[in-house]
Design a protein around this motif. Structure first.
Motif, PDB file in Angstrom:
ATOM      1  N   ILE A  90      -8.797  -4.238  11.986  1.00 24.63           N
ATOM      2  CA  ILE A  90      -7.761  -5.048  11.355  1.00 24.63           C
ATOM      3  C   ILE A  90      -6.457  -4.864  12.104  1.00 24.63           C
ATOM      4  O   ILE A  90      -6.031  -3.741  12.372  1.00 24.63           O
ATOM      5  N   CYS A  91      -5.826  -5.981  12.447  1.00 23.29           N
ATOM      6  CA  CYS A  91      -4.482  -5.951  13.012  1.00 23.29           C
ATOM      7  C   CYS A  91      -3.518  -5.939  11.832  1.00 23.29           C
ATOM      8  O   CYS A  91      -3.338  -6.953  11.159  1.00 23.29           O
ATOM      9  N   GLN A  92      -2.934  -4.783  11.537  1.00 23.16           N
ATOM     10  CA  GLN A  92      -2.198  -4.559  10.301  1.00 23.16           C
ATOM     11  C   GLN A  92      -0.696  -4.581  10.538  1.00 23.16           C
ATOM     12  O   GLN A  92      -0.210  -4.149  11.586  1.00 23.16           O
ATOM     13  N   PHE A  93       0.067  -5.080   9.521  1.00 18.18           N
ATOM     14  CA  PHE A  93       1.505  -5.252   9.643  1.00 18.18           C
ATOM     15  C   PHE A  93       2.216  -4.714   8.420  1.00 18.18           C
ATOM     16  O   PHE A  93       1.660  -4.683   7.317  1.00 18.18           O
ATOM     17  N   ILE A 108      -1.330  -1.449  19.334  1.00 15.79           N
ATOM     18  CA  ILE A 108      -2.034  -2.725  19.360  1.00 15.79           C
ATOM     19  C   ILE A 108      -2.322  -3.139  20.794  1.00 15.79           C
ATOM     20  O   ILE A 108      -1.540  -2.885  21.708  1.00 15.79           O
ATOM     21  N   TRP A 161      -1.190  -6.099   4.444  1.00 15.77           N
ATOM     22  CA  TRP A 161      -1.277  -7.397   5.104  1.00 15.77           C
ATOM     23  C   TRP A 161      -1.807  -7.179   6.517  1.00 15.77           C
ATOM     24  O   TRP A 161      -1.340  -6.304   7.247  1.00 15.77           O
ATOM     25  N   GLY A 162      -2.807  -7.967   6.890  1.00 11.89           N
ATOM     26  CA  GLY A 162      -3.357  -7.861   8.234  1.00 11.89           C
ATOM     27  C   GLY A 162      -4.266  -9.035   8.532  1.00 11.89           C
ATOM     28  O   GLY A 162      -4.503  -9.901   7.689  1.00 11.89           O
ATOM     29  N   CYS A 220      -6.037  -1.032  13.289  1.00 11.49           N
ATOM     30  CA  CYS A 220      -6.683  -0.041  12.436  1.00 11.49           C
ATOM     31  C   CYS A 220      -8.184  -0.271  12.462  1.00 11.49           C
ATOM     32  O   CYS A 220      -8.651  -1.400  12.263  1.00 11.49           O
ATOM     33  N   SER A 270      -5.016  -9.265   2.688  1.00 10.84           N
ATOM     34  CA  SER A 270      -3.772  -8.869   2.035  1.00 10.84           C
ATOM     35  C   SER A 270      -4.042  -8.451   0.602  1.00 10.84           C
ATOM     36  O   SER A 270      -5.035  -8.831  -0.005  1.00 10.84           O
ATOM     37  N   GLY A 322       2.462  -5.313  15.232  1.00 10.54           N
ATOM     38  CA  GLY A 322       1.407  -4.767  14.386  1.00 10.54           C
ATOM     39  C   GLY A 322       0.752  -3.549  14.992  1.00 10.54           C
ATOM     40  O   GLY A 322       1.145  -3.056  16.053  1.00 10.54           O
ATOM     41  N   LYS A 323      -0.247  -3.044  14.305  1.00 10.07           N
ATOM     42  CA  LYS A 323      -1.027  -1.914  14.806  1.00 10.07           C
ATOM     43  C   LYS A 323      -2.488  -2.156  14.489  1.00 10.07           C
ATOM     44  O   LYS A 323      -2.833  -2.789  13.497  1.00 10.07           O
TER      45      LYS A 323
END
Length: 305
Positions: free
Chosen positions: A111-114, A10, A60-61, A42, A92, A39-40
């Motif tokens: 998307i910042c995904q978690f 991220i 979820w992101g 994508c 989500s 997060g990461k």
């Protein structure tokens, strides 16, 4: 199985495309910094599926760039876009909901995904974050009500006028000194047609008619000059909700006014905890999440008879 993240790590929140918009608006700075560091990023290409009806895992992101379309196919195979996700929106999918729906990238998107466990832990342990998610959900619900109302009561011309007027709130819009402005539509025209319940041919015909009446000037298939945005909103029957409808990229009003330990925050967290069945975290709320100055933005919906 979800698509593999193209960007493995991220970026810092300071260089995030949405900056302090969307979910980050309503949570304290410390919570945002700590949560988004876990997060990461994508990256998805246009028309790539993010999740579909067969996807069972949690997702979820936060959408940081581009647009997503939540769509459903009818028995006749016709596609209907039931929601448009824009930068700042929460993305989500719970294990027991969204069945029969498909989420795709309408444009190239990021998307910042978690991980779902991290999200649940943060919702329980950080009331200000729970409040932020709650407010974003309510804003999205108001947008869905507006779309449902427009599809059920407005003509095709009114829906197109309403779409052009409202998109000046969250798509690239360069205002002029004379009150006019130039709007750039970032969505593919087929997606616009499926979103507002019409056809590409009808959009072309009506936009030419509106240009002939002087309500818009067509510079390119995706660029329109709008001499009078309030008049266009009135033509689309959305003049009373044009300024009150909340969109993520226009919700930058500073951090939340209430402190993380306020009564409203605690009630929201208790509700989320009860629904998940998880015990409430015993970790005390941090004192460093000082409330920032903000006004509470309430969205209104005009219900025409």
């Amino acid at each position: 199985m979800f698509h593999k993240a193209i960007t493995p790590e991220i970026s810092a929140c300071e260089i995030c495309p949405i900056g302090n918009f969307g979910t980050c608006t309503f949570a304290c700075a410390r919570t945002v910094e700590e949560f988004f560091a876990r997060g990461k990023v994508c990256t998805y290409q246009a028309s790539q599926t993010i999740w579909d009806a067969q996807t069972t895992a949690g997702f979820w992101g936060v959408l940081t760039a581009g647009y997503l379309r939540l769509l459903h196919y009818g028995f006749d195979g016709r596609r209907q876009i039931v929601s448009l996700m824009m930068p700042g929106d929460i993305i989500s999918k719970a294990q027991d909901c969204s069945k029969g729906f498909v989420l795709e990238a309408s444009t190239d998107a990021v998307i910042c995904q978690f991980d779902d466990a991290i999200v649940r832990q943060t919702l329980i342990g950080s009331p200000d974050f729970a409040r932020a998610v709650y407010k974003m959900r309510m804003n999205k619900l108001d947008q869905l009500r507006l779309l449902t109302w427009a599809l059920g009561t407005l003509t095709a011309e009114e829906r197109i006028c309403a779409f052009l007027a409202i998109t000046t709130r969250f798509m690239p819009f360069r205002p002029g000194l004379d009150g006019s402005g130039i709007l750039t539509i970032e969505l593919p025209r087929p997606d616009i047609a499926d979103l507002i319940g019409t056809s590409v041919e009808t959009i072309s015909r009506i936009t030419r008619r509106l240009a002939g009446e002087g309500l818009i000037r067509i510079r390119s298939p995706r660029t329109f000059e709008i001499p009078d945005v309030p008049e266009l909103a009135r033509r689309g029957c959305v003049e009373t909700i044009f300024e009150t409808q909340v969109f993520p990229m226009r919700a930058r009003v500073g951090r939340a006014q209430m402190s993380p330990a306020s009564d409203d925050s605690i009630r929201i967290t208790d509700t989320l905890t009860a629904r998940s069945g998880a015990p409430r975290a015993s970790t005390p709320v941090r004192a460093d999440c000082a409330p920032k100055r903000s006004g509470h933005v309430a969205a209104a919906l005009d219900r025409r008879q």
